[in-house]
Scaffold this active site. Sequence first.
Site, PDB file in Angstrom:
ATOM      1  N   ASP A  31       0.855  -1.173   0.000  1.00 24.80           N
ATOM      2  CA  ASP A  31       0.000   0.000   0.000  1.00 24.80           C
ATOM      3  C   ASP A  31       0.906   1.243   0.000  1.00 24.80           C
ATOM      4  OD1 ASP A  31      -1.687   2.079   0.638  1.00 24.80           O
ATOM      5  OD2 ASP A  31      -2.628   1.074   2.340  1.00 24.80           O
ATOM      6  N   GLU A  83      29.493   7.457   6.019  1.00 22.19           N
ATOM      7  CA  GLU A  83      29.544   6.014   6.256  1.00 22.19           C
ATOM      8  C   GLU A  83      29.496   5.284   4.914  1.00 22.19           C
ATOM      9  OE1 GLU A  83      26.060   4.524   8.473  1.00 22.19           O
ATOM     10  OE2 GLU A  83      25.482   6.613   8.736  1.00 22.19           O
ATOM     11  N   CYS A 120      25.602   7.678  11.548  1.00 20.25           N
ATOM     12  CA  CYS A 120      25.003   8.975  11.186  1.00 20.25           C
ATOM     13  C   CYS A 120      25.375  10.109  12.140  1.00 20.25           C
ATOM     14  CB  CYS A 120      23.483   8.851  11.125  1.00 20.25           C
ATOM     15  SG  CYS A 120      22.927   7.533  10.046  1.00 20.25           S
ATOM     16  N   THR A 163      14.153   3.278   2.628  1.00 24.42           N
ATOM     17  CA  THR A 163      14.601   4.511   3.307  1.00 24.42           C
ATOM     18  C   THR A 163      15.944   4.998   2.761  1.00 24.42           C
ATOM     19  OG1 THR A 163      15.760   3.313   5.064  1.00 24.42           O
ATOM     20  CG2 THR A 163      13.439   3.781   5.438  1.00 24.42           C
ATOM     21  N   SER A 211      17.339  -1.333  15.580  1.00 23.98           N
ATOM     22  CA  SER A 211      17.970  -0.016  15.476  1.00 23.98           C
ATOM     23  C   SER A 211      16.999   1.081  15.920  1.00 23.98           C
ATOM     24  CB  SER A 211      18.490   0.248  14.060  1.00 23.98           C
ATOM     25  OG  SER A 211      17.449   0.579  13.195  1.00 23.98           O
ATOM     26  N   HIS A 244      17.901  13.495  14.206  1.00 27.65           N
ATOM     27  CA  HIS A 244      18.336  12.623  13.114  1.00 27.65           C
ATOM     28  C   HIS A 244      17.103  11.937  12.522  1.00 27.65           C
ATOM     29  CE1 HIS A 244      20.186   9.651  10.699  1.00 27.65           C
ATOM     30  NE2 HIS A 244      19.848   8.647  11.487  1.00 27.65           N
ATOM     31  N   LYS A 253       8.237   8.757  16.554  1.00 28.49           N
ATOM     32  CA  LYS A 253       8.364   7.954  17.788  1.00 28.49           C
ATOM     33  C   LYS A 253       9.269   8.659  18.801  1.00 28.49           C
ATOM     34  CE  LYS A 253       8.034   3.595  15.241  1.00 28.49           C
ATOM     35  NZ  LYS A 253       6.655   3.208  15.370  1.00 28.49           N
ATOM     36  N   ASN A 328      16.925   9.104   3.498  1.00 27.00           N
ATOM     37  CA  ASN A 328      17.966   9.133   4.523  1.00 27.00           C
ATOM     38  C   ASN A 328      19.304   9.542   3.911  1.00 27.00           C
ATOM     39  OD1 ASN A 328      19.465   8.786   6.821  1.00 27.00           O
ATOM     40  ND2 ASN A 328      19.057   6.599   7.052  1.00 27.00           N
ATOM     41  N   SER A 364      24.013   4.669  14.549  1.00 25.63           N
ATOM     42  CA  SER A 364      23.922   3.267  14.959  1.00 25.63           C
ATOM     43  C   SER A 364      25.271   2.801  15.467  1.00 25.63           C
ATOM     44  CB  SER A 364      23.503   2.403  13.766  1.00 25.63           C
ATOM     45  OG  SER A 364      22.175   2.666  13.440  1.00 25.63           O
TER      46      SER A 364
HETATM   47  N1  COA Z   1      -0.753   2.774   5.976  1.00 25.63           N
HETATM   48  C1  COA Z   1      -0.167   3.485   6.974  1.00 25.63           C
HETATM   49  N2  COA Z   1       0.912   3.016   7.686  1.00 25.63           N
HETATM   50  C2  COA Z   1       1.414   1.805   7.355  1.00 25.63           C
HETATM   51  C3  COA Z   1       0.853   1.019   6.331  1.00 25.63           C
HETATM   52  C4  COA Z   1      -0.273   1.556   5.626  1.00 25.63           C
HETATM   53  N3  COA Z   1      -0.856   0.879   4.639  1.00 25.63           N
HETATM   54  N4  COA Z   1       1.568  -0.119   6.243  1.00 25.63           N
HETATM   55  C5  COA Z   1       2.548  -0.058   7.179  1.00 25.63           C
HETATM   56  N5  COA Z   1       2.447   1.099   7.851  1.00 25.63           N
HETATM   57  C6  COA Z   1       3.310   1.595   8.924  1.00 25.63           C
HETATM   58  C7  COA Z   1       3.661   0.548   9.969  1.00 25.63           C
HETATM   59  O1  COA Z   1       2.630   0.424  10.946  1.00 25.63           O
HETATM   60  C8  COA Z   1       4.954   1.106  10.534  1.00 25.63           C
HETATM   61  O2  COA Z   1       4.680   2.174  11.419  1.00 25.63           O
HETATM   62  P1  COA Z   1       4.801   1.962  13.010  1.00 25.63           P
HETATM   63  O3  COA Z   1       6.221   1.529  13.263  1.00 25.63           O
HETATM   64  O4  COA Z   1       4.514   3.311  13.568  1.00 25.63           O
HETATM   65  O5  COA Z   1       3.809   0.896  13.377  1.00 25.63           O
HETATM   66  C9  COA Z   1       5.603   1.723   9.299  1.00 25.63           C
HETATM   67  O6  COA Z   1       4.568   1.927   8.358  1.00 25.63           O
HETATM   68  C10 COA Z   1       6.666   0.850   8.657  1.00 25.63           C
HETATM   69  O7  COA Z   1       6.103  -0.417   8.397  1.00 25.63           O
HETATM   70  P2  COA Z   1       6.894  -1.744   8.767  1.00 25.63           P
HETATM   71  O8  COA Z   1       6.044  -2.909   8.427  1.00 25.63           O
HETATM   72  O9  COA Z   1       7.438  -1.656  10.169  1.00 25.63           O
HETATM   73  O10 COA Z   1       8.102  -1.618   7.714  1.00 25.63           O
HETATM   74  P3  COA Z   1       9.294  -2.599   7.414  1.00 25.63           P
HETATM   75  O11 COA Z   1       9.265  -3.770   8.316  1.00 25.63           O
HETATM   76  O12 COA Z   1       9.258  -2.836   5.953  1.00 25.63           O
HETATM   77  O13 COA Z   1      10.609  -1.756   7.746  1.00 25.63           O
HETATM   78  C11 COA Z   1      12.163  -0.326   8.875  1.00 25.63           C
HETATM   79  C12 COA Z   1      10.693  -0.534   8.458  1.00 25.63           C
HETATM   80  C13 COA Z   1      12.297   1.064   9.460  1.00 25.63           C
HETATM   81  C14 COA Z   1      12.534  -1.357   9.942  1.00 25.63           C
HETATM   82  C15 COA Z   1      13.076  -0.480   7.635  1.00 25.63           C
HETATM   83  O14 COA Z   1      12.767   0.488   6.692  1.00 25.63           O
HETATM   84  C16 COA Z   1      14.550  -0.401   7.960  1.00 25.63           C
HETATM   85  O15 COA Z   1      15.159  -1.403   8.290  1.00 25.63           O
HETATM   86  N6  COA Z   1      15.158   0.810   7.799  1.00 25.63           N
HETATM   87  C17 COA Z   1      16.593   0.968   7.997  1.00 25.63           C
HETATM   88  C18 COA Z   1      17.012   1.056   9.441  1.00 25.63           C
HETATM   89  C19 COA Z   1      16.712   2.355  10.036  1.00 25.63           C
HETATM   90  O16 COA Z   1      16.504   3.320   9.351  1.00 25.63           O
HETATM   91  N7  COA Z   1      16.701   2.386  11.372  1.00 25.63           N
HETATM   92  C20 COA Z   1      16.343   3.562  12.102  1.00 25.63           C
HETATM   93  C21 COA Z   1      17.307   3.965  13.149  1.00 25.63           C
HETATM   94  S1  COA Z   1      18.716   4.849  12.538  1.00 25.63           S
END
Ligand code: COA
Length: 447
Positions: A31, A83, A120, A163, A211, A244, A253, A328, A364
């Site tokens: 979606d 990085e 970062c 991202t 992370s 960040h 969050k 990012n 990280s």
């Molecule tokens: N409508 C609205 N929101 C939706 C949705 C929809 N149809 N489908 C999913 N979402 C929301 C989820 O609920 C989640 O939000 P929440 O965490 O507030 O619940 C968000 O979108 C992401 O969905 P999720 O299923 O958790 O995504 P993912 O498992 O594919 O991966 C990360 C998300 C961030 C873990 C991934 O992008 C990642 O590994 N990023 C790199 C690491 C990173 O940036 N870490 C951050 C610290 S530096």
Amino acid sequence: MTAVGIDAIEIRSGKLKLDLPNTFAPQKGDDPEKYTKGLGLNNSSFPDVYEDIVTMGANAAKSLMDRKGLVPADIGRIDVATESAFDHSKPVSTYIAGCLEQVYDDDFRHANKGERKFACVAGTQAIDDAYNWIKAGRHRGRAALVVATDTALYARGDPGEATQGAGAVAMLISEDPSIVELSTHQGYGSMDETDFLKPNQQFPSVDGKRSMQVYLARMREALEDYQSVAGKVHLDDFAYAPFHTPFPGMVRKAALLAYRHIIRDTEIEDDLAGEIGRQPREDDYEDREAYEAAIREHMDELKTTDAYQSWYADAVEPTLGLSREVGNWYTGSVHVARASALRDAIAKDRDFVGETLLVGSYGSGAQAEIHAETVREGWREEIEGLDIDAQLDARYDLSWEEYEDVHDVHEYDKDVEREIEEFTAPSEEFVFTGWGRMNERKYEYIA
Ligand code: COA
């Protein structure tokens, strides 16, 4: 005491873009709102085939030097935070200085050059190094050039692929700065963590969910540490809170956590008690699990209150404007968030001099840092000079197949058999031209 801080900023985006809801989501069978609402991203910036961390960094640095009318002799340090380095020995700052020396008469032979690494947070650390160098009086009246530059690419199919991003932020750190003065007080939260790392590999090994937890834990510790030296933080002390931003959903969050922490034992908590009760206190619960469940429930209610939503809309949401469009940029991300906040202040025509920002950086591995910045007299003119809107509008919009090609081109170890044409025409910028006899990357200025 002399004020030291950020005197100028230039932002350089990768010249391609990947549209997340319209190009990425359909391919993943997702979606589109997972990206636009969940992660909070519309587009990511990507480097064209002739762009990399050096070209983006050097192009940002050149714009900054030209706009400020600087010559190499004005710069006593060049620190690059990245990085995405491709060289384990020779710092990226030498490549960037080499580029700049192609276009200026003078050279940087008397500038101290280095490279900062801590995921970062390294961009903020490079600013710290410059700050300390100036405060120690070793700068001989010169300024420091700090360049945070990254191609934040993930392996194809990794959850982090959504991202990605690519861009550079160049900043001039000097005495009597035009944009912001940095606080002497800082807070740190730092622990050995295995959440995101690149042990001799280009694309990261990431435990994305972990992370996110580590980001929140270290950021809370950094805030506590900051308050232990700077005194208790109050919400109305700060106009904006740039954090960040690996993706805006992460900051959503972090902001809720910071808000809960900051209002505890204040009149804001008392005011909200009638609506959602007071915050759970650990001593009132039998075990940690029960306490954490109560906290989660309380946070769910807290985020719906008018008080929280209005603070978030004023102090945090405006910091995410550019991030939503570029993804990012790792070391550059918090500096993009600051720029977004300052651009918002212009859009709202805020009388802003003397106001304060609460800046939260994170890397990280893992370390968070919090400090304050006070807005200076020349901020508006500097921020009005940014041309990032024009850069973003001019980006080439990649199709899915083109995105796959671009990702391959930038994968160092991948043999791309076919020649891939550039998508945009370089003009008045540094470009990557190929490899030299010692496998060094080579660059040229295209007039
Ligand atoms: N409508 C609205 N929101 C939706 C949705 C929809 N149809 N489908 C999913 N979402 C929301 C989820 O609920 C989640 O939000 P929440 O965490 O507030 O619940 C968000 O979108 C992401 O969905 P999720 O299923 O958790 O995504 P993912 O498992 O594919 O991966 C990360 C998300 C961030 C873990 C991934 O992008 C990642 O590994 N990023 C790199 C690491 C990173 O940036 N870490 C951050 C610290 S530096």
